[in-house]
Write a protein that holds these residues in place. Structure first.
Motif, PDB file in Angstrom:
ATOM      1  N   GLY A 178      23.777  20.516  30.798  1.00  0.00           N
ATOM      2  CA  GLY A 178      23.708  21.689  31.659  1.00  0.00           C
ATOM      3  C   GLY A 178      23.782  22.997  30.917  1.00  0.00           C
ATOM      4  N   HIS A 179      23.882  22.929  29.584  1.00  0.00           N
ATOM      5  CA  HIS A 179      24.011  24.134  28.768  1.00  0.00           C
ATOM      6  C   HIS A 179      22.918  24.177  27.708  1.00  0.00           C
ATOM      7  CE1 HIS A 179      28.083  25.471  30.129  1.00  0.00           C
ATOM      8  NE2 HIS A 179      28.089  24.213  30.565  1.00  0.00           N
ATOM      9  N   VAL A 180      22.435  25.388  27.448  1.00  0.00           N
ATOM     10  CA  VAL A 180      21.412  25.643  26.436  1.00  0.00           C
ATOM     11  C   VAL A 180      21.961  26.659  25.453  1.00  0.00           C
ATOM     12  CG1 VAL A 180      19.085  26.522  26.032  1.00  0.00           C
ATOM     13  CG2 VAL A 180      19.552  25.141  28.065  1.00  0.00           C
ATOM     14  N   TYR A 181      21.798  26.376  24.163  1.00  0.00           N
ATOM     15  CA  TYR A 181      22.360  27.220  23.105  1.00  0.00           C
ATOM     16  C   TYR A 181      21.219  27.756  22.252  1.00  0.00           C
ATOM     17  CZ  TYR A 181      26.251  24.323  24.635  1.00  0.00           C
ATOM     18  OH  TYR A 181      27.181  23.663  25.404  1.00  0.00           O
ATOM     19  N   LEU A 182      21.029  29.077  22.271  1.00  0.00           N
ATOM     20  CA  LEU A 182      19.942  29.729  21.544  1.00  0.00           C
ATOM     21  C   LEU A 182      20.452  30.267  20.214  1.00  0.00           C
ATOM     22  CD1 LEU A 182      16.957  30.871  21.692  1.00  0.00           C
ATOM     23  CD2 LEU A 182      18.010  32.981  22.550  1.00  0.00           C
ATOM     24  N   ALA A 183      19.763  29.936  19.140  1.00  0.00           N
ATOM     25  CA  ALA A 183      20.162  30.409  17.810  1.00  0.00           C
ATOM     26  C   ALA A 183      20.152  31.932  17.752  1.00  0.00           C
ATOM     27  CB  ALA A 183      19.217  29.853  16.754  1.00  0.00           C
ATOM     28  N   PRO A 184      21.249  32.543  17.308  1.00  0.00           N
ATOM     29  CA  PRO A 184      21.228  33.999  17.112  1.00  0.00           C
ATOM     30  C   PRO A 184      20.317  34.351  15.942  1.00  0.00           C
ATOM     31  CG  PRO A 184      23.302  33.079  16.326  1.00  0.00           C
ATOM     32  CD  PRO A 184      22.560  31.953  16.977  1.00  0.00           C
ATOM     33  N   GLY A 185      19.625  35.459  16.065  1.00  0.00           N
ATOM     34  CA  GLY A 185      18.716  35.860  14.999  1.00  0.00           C
ATOM     35  C   GLY A 185      19.463  36.455  13.808  1.00  0.00           C
ATOM     36  N   GLY A 186      18.820  36.365  12.644  1.00  0.00           N
ATOM     37  CA  GLY A 186      19.286  37.175  11.524  1.00  0.00           C
ATOM     38  C   GLY A 186      20.092  36.545  10.435  1.00  0.00           C
ATOM     39  N   ALA A 187      21.388  36.329  10.641  1.00  0.00           N
ATOM     40  CA  ALA A 187      22.293  36.071   9.525  1.00  0.00           C
ATOM     41  C   ALA A 187      22.518  34.607   9.198  1.00  0.00           C
ATOM     42  CB  ALA A 187      23.645  36.732   9.804  1.00  0.00           C
ATOM     43  N   ALA A 188      22.174  33.689  10.097  1.00  0.00           N
ATOM     44  CA  ALA A 188      22.537  32.290   9.886  1.00  0.00           C
ATOM     45  C   ALA A 188      21.516  31.363  10.523  1.00  0.00           C
ATOM     46  CB  ALA A 188      23.931  32.011  10.464  1.00  0.00           C
ATOM     47  N   HIS A 189      21.588  30.082  10.107  1.00  0.00           N
ATOM     48  CA  HIS A 189      20.810  29.021  10.726  1.00  0.00           C
ATOM     49  C   HIS A 189      21.690  28.299  11.734  1.00  0.00           C
ATOM     50  CE1 HIS A 189      17.606  29.373   7.733  1.00  0.00           C
ATOM     51  NE2 HIS A 189      18.538  29.364   6.794  1.00  0.00           N
ATOM     52  N   LEU A 190      21.108  27.909  12.873  1.00  0.00           N
ATOM     53  CA  LEU A 190      21.821  27.076  13.837  1.00  0.00           C
ATOM     54  C   LEU A 190      21.667  25.618  13.431  1.00  0.00           C
ATOM     55  CD1 LEU A 190      23.333  26.526  16.504  1.00  0.00           C
ATOM     56  CD2 LEU A 190      21.107  26.617  17.673  1.00  0.00           C
ATOM     57  N   THR A 191      22.794  24.909  13.336  1.00  0.00           N
ATOM     58  CA  THR A 191      22.788  23.477  13.089  1.00  0.00           C
ATOM     59  C   THR A 191      23.700  22.813  14.114  1.00  0.00           C
ATOM     60  OG1 THR A 191      24.691  23.468  11.563  1.00  0.00           O
ATOM     61  CG2 THR A 191      22.509  23.878  10.600  1.00  0.00           C
ATOM     62  N   VAL A 192      23.622  21.484  14.192  1.00  0.00           N
ATOM     63  CA  VAL A 192      24.528  20.722  15.039  1.00  0.00           C
ATOM     64  C   VAL A 192      25.261  19.724  14.155  1.00  0.00           C
ATOM     65  CG1 VAL A 192      24.764  19.181  17.016  1.00  0.00           C
ATOM     66  CG2 VAL A 192      23.005  20.956  17.032  1.00  0.00           C
ATOM     67  N   VAL A 193      26.584  19.773  14.191  1.00  0.00           N
ATOM     68  CA  VAL A 193      27.408  18.866  13.402  1.00  0.00           C
ATOM     69  C   VAL A 193      28.482  18.292  14.317  1.00  0.00           C
ATOM     70  CG1 VAL A 193      28.928  18.622  11.410  1.00  0.00           C
ATOM     71  CG2 VAL A 193      27.024  20.240  11.311  1.00  0.00           C
ATOM     72  N   GLY A 194      28.485  16.974  14.465  1.00  0.00           N
ATOM     73  CA  GLY A 194      29.519  16.334  15.268  1.00  0.00           C
ATOM     74  C   GLY A 194      29.585  16.800  16.702  1.00  0.00           C
ATOM     75  N   GLY A 195      28.430  17.121  17.271  1.00  0.00           N
ATOM     76  CA  GLY A 195      28.409  17.547  18.668  1.00  0.00           C
ATOM     77  C   GLY A 195      28.790  18.990  18.898  1.00  0.00           C
ATOM     78  N   ARG A 196      28.861  19.767  17.843  1.00  0.00           N
ATOM     79  CA  ARG A 196      29.176  21.194  17.957  1.00  0.00           C
ATOM     80  C   ARG A 196      28.100  22.036  17.286  1.00  0.00           C
ATOM     81  NH1 ARG A 196      34.634  22.575  19.083  1.00  0.00           N
ATOM     82  NH2 ARG A 196      35.981  20.740  19.292  1.00  0.00           N
ATOM     83  N   CYS A 197      27.891  23.236  17.805  1.00  0.00           N
ATOM     84  CA  CYS A 197      27.034  24.206  17.136  1.00  0.00           C
ATOM     85  C   CYS A 197      27.734  24.715  15.878  1.00  0.00           C
ATOM     86  CB  CYS A 197      26.749  25.397  18.051  1.00  0.00           C
ATOM     87  SG  CYS A 197      25.781  25.026  19.515  1.00  0.00           S
ATOM     88  N   ARG A 198      27.007  24.765  14.803  1.00  0.00           N
ATOM     89  CA  ARG A 198      27.514  25.365  13.571  1.00  0.00           C
ATOM     90  C   ARG A 198      26.491  26.375  13.067  1.00  0.00           C
ATOM     91  NH1 ARG A 198      32.834  24.999  13.579  1.00  0.00           N
ATOM     92  NH2 ARG A 198      33.578  22.854  13.691  1.00  0.00           N
ATOM     93  N   LEU A 199      26.962  27.566  12.760  1.00  0.00           N
ATOM     94  CA  LEU A 199      26.103  28.609  12.209  1.00  0.00           C
ATOM     95  C   LEU A 199      26.321  28.643  10.705  1.00  0.00           C
ATOM     96  CD1 LEU A 199      26.605  31.424  14.874  1.00  0.00           C
ATOM     97  CD2 LEU A 199      24.817  29.669  14.751  1.00  0.00           C
ATOM     98  N   VAL A 200      25.253  28.407   9.966  1.00  0.00           N
ATOM     99  CA  VAL A 200      25.318  28.275   8.514  1.00  0.00           C
ATOM    100  C   VAL A 200      24.629  29.471   7.871  1.00  0.00           C
ATOM    101  CG1 VAL A 200      24.708  26.847   6.536  1.00  0.00           C
ATOM    102  CG2 VAL A 200      25.325  25.757   8.713  1.00  0.00           C
ATOM    103  N   ALA A 201      25.388  30.270   7.162  1.00  0.00           N
ATOM    104  CA  ALA A 201      24.831  31.433   6.470  1.00  0.00           C
ATOM    105  C   ALA A 201      24.249  30.981   5.131  1.00  0.00           C
ATOM    106  CB  ALA A 201      25.915  32.482   6.251  1.00  0.00           C
ATOM    107  N   SER A 202      22.939  30.975   5.040  1.00  0.00           N
ATOM    108  CA  SER A 202      22.267  30.605   3.792  1.00  0.00           C
ATOM    109  C   SER A 202      20.900  31.265   3.765  1.00  0.00           C
ATOM    110  CB  SER A 202      22.140  29.079   3.661  1.00  0.00           C
ATOM    111  OG  SER A 202      21.381  28.544   4.721  1.00  0.00           O
ATOM    112  N   ASP A 203      20.166  31.036   2.686  1.00  0.00           N
ATOM    113  CA  ASP A 203      18.877  31.701   2.510  1.00  0.00           C
ATOM    114  C   ASP A 203      17.876  31.288   3.588  1.00  0.00           C
ATOM    115  OD1 ASP A 203      19.828  32.931   0.237  1.00  0.00           O
ATOM    116  OD2 ASP A 203      19.047  31.375  -1.106  1.00  0.00           O
ATOM    117  N   PRO A 204      16.873  32.135   3.849  1.00  0.00           N
ATOM    118  CA  PRO A 204      15.809  31.744   4.779  1.00  0.00           C
ATOM    119  C   PRO A 204      15.111  30.462   4.319  1.00  0.00           C
ATOM    120  CG  PRO A 204      15.705  34.096   4.333  1.00  0.00           C
ATOM    121  CD  PRO A 204      16.702  33.525   3.369  1.00  0.00           C
ATOM    122  N   VAL A 205      14.628  29.690   5.267  1.00  0.00           N
ATOM    123  CA  VAL A 205      13.864  28.476   5.003  1.00  0.00           C
ATOM    124  C   VAL A 205      12.494  28.653   5.652  1.00  0.00           C
ATOM    125  CG1 VAL A 205      13.711  25.987   5.432  1.00  0.00           C
ATOM    126  CG2 VAL A 205      15.923  27.029   4.872  1.00  0.00           C
TER     127      VAL A 205
END
Length: 207
Positions: free
Chosen positions: A83-110
């Motif tokens: 019932g929930h949708v999670y949109l990646a914030p722009g700019g500083a980090a990549h959105l990943t999913v780890v263990g059922g949680r959103c994780r924002l990873v600050a790293s270089d552009p891909v």
């Protein structure tokens, strides 16, 4: 008030299922179209849309306002829920999913992007959970490698077809890489996605 016409009938998302969507040029309208067809009990959904940091929060609010589901800009540590949708914030980090949680990873552009669709898809592929991946309209190749990883890990995968894309770049690259199981028009994607993510044995009616 939400006045969106959702699919008729009873729908039950598999609570363990993760839906990951990637999009770029033309993705705003494509995402509005898909989410407008989702019921309140949609699968837990993570989205990376290539968009500047100053726009993602307002876009999440627009998606939330024009659909039956709860759409927010993803925050680090958020637990994925049906019932929930999670949109990646722009700019500083990549959105990943780890263990059922959103994780924002600050790293270089891909692939020249941050957030990157490939980074999101590859993290979902490692979860070992039921999953569905969708690649929508966009320029370039971002998402092709990650969607292939998801398919190789057992995911159902969908790509937007050329005729309904604003730019048939990302879906084409993914299709040519063997990452796309089914390619279809934008208007048919929401029902197909919901069917893919439905709980086994549930009586699901989609338009």
């Amino acid at each position: 008030p939400r006045n969106v016409q959702a699919h008729q009938g009873v729908y039950h998302a598999d609570p363990n299922h993760i839906l990951a969507i990637g999009s770029s040029t033309g993705g705003v309208e494509a995402l509005l179209t898909i989410l407008s067809g989702f019921p309140k009990d949609c699968p837990a959904t993570v989205i990376t849309q290539h968009m500047p940091a100053s726009f993602t929060r307002s876009f999440a609010a627009r998606l939330d306002r024009t659909s039956n589901v709860n759409v927010t800009e993803a925050v680090d540590g958020a637990v994925l829920q049906a019932g929930h949708v999670y949109l990646a914030p722009g700019g500083a980090a990549h959105l990943t999913v780890v263990g059922g949680r959103c994780r924002l990873v600050a790293s270089d552009p891909v692939n020249g992007h941050r957030p990157s669709v490939d980074v999101l898809f590859e993290s979902v592929a490692r979860l070992g959970r039921p999953m569905t991946g969708v690649i929508l309209t966009g320029m370039g190749r971002d998402g092709a490698r990650g969607l292939k990883a998801m398919r190789d890990a057992g995911a159902r995968t969908f790509g937007q077809d050329e005729a309904s894309c604003v730019v048939y770049g990302m879906p084409k690259a993914a299709f040519e890489a063997g990452a796309v199981e089914r390619q279809m028009p934008l208007t048919r994607l929401a029902p197909a996605i919901l069917e893919s993510c439905a709980a086994k044995g549930a009586k699901t009616t989609v338009a």
